[in-house]
Design an enzyme around this catalytic site. Structure first.
Site, PDB file in Angstrom:
ATOM      1  CB  CYS A   1      35.673  33.343  40.860  1.00 46.35           C
ATOM      2  SG  CYS A   1      35.873  34.437  42.253  1.00 46.35           S
ATOM      3  CG  LEU A   2      31.278  35.707  36.978  1.00 48.64           C
ATOM      4  CD1 LEU A   2      30.078  35.557  36.075  1.00 48.64           C
ATOM      5  CD2 LEU A   2      32.112  36.870  36.502  1.00 48.64           C
TER       6      LEU A   2
END
Length: 184
Positions: A85-86
């Site tokens: 989850c960047l």
């Protein structure tokens, strides 16, 4: 830069010339693995992960897709798929950044400063918020179990193609199984 493909080529070469081990997945330059070491001043120190990187056609105008192949315990990494989850990469990405930035800035920042309020791994996020010492201990356990330096070579056995060469031991055992015992 005259074209995204030239830029992709240059960034990949720059990454390969840095201290990172890069393994190409196929003939193109869009998918590859990078061996990533956990940041020194973190519970991830000593861990080594195989990171799958996919460059979109619009790279560098669009951010790369990144996933952990071997397991990592982190609120912002899906434990099953390794997806990252960047939001940091997606929201702050600019063509000014390159692949080395991903491994020298973005991923270390993600591991040093997890965001438990936007989790992909709810259990890790809850443990981190409830008991940081227990969370750090769990991170270290995962590092020892799944992220030893020797693990990155064997992290993705399903990726092995059938035309790869067998080791001598595998070759010998394969012969025995097919041919059976030798007649006197």
């Amino acid at each position: 830069m005259s074209s995204p493909s030239k830029r992709r080529e240059m960034d990949l070469m720059k990454l390969m010339m840095s201290d990172y081990k890069v393994e190409m997945i196929n003939d193109g330059m869009q998918e590859f693995y990078v061996h990533f070491h956990g940041p020194t001043e973190s519970p991830y120190h000593g861990g080594v992960w195989k990171i799958r990187v996919e460059l979109p056609d619009a790279y560098p105008y669009k951010s790369p897709s990144i996933g952990f192949i071997n397991k990592i315990y982190h609120p912002n990494v899906d434990e099953m798929s390794g997806s990252v989850c960047l939001d940091v990469i997606n929201q702050t990405w600019s063509p000014m950044f390159d692949l080395v930035n991903v491994f020298e800035v973005f991923l270390p920042q993600l591991l040093l400063y997890p965001n438990p309020s936007d989790p992909l791994n709810g259990e890790a996020a809850a443990l981190m918020m409830r008991d940081r010492a227990a969370y750090d201990l769990r991170v270290k356990e995962f590092c020892q179990k799944y992220a030893k330096p020797e693990d990155v070579g064997a992290a993705a056995p399903e990726e092995k193609s059938s035309d790869e060469e067998l080791s001598e031991a595998e070759y010998d055992s394969a012969d025995d199984a097919v041919a059976g015992p030798v007649d006197p």
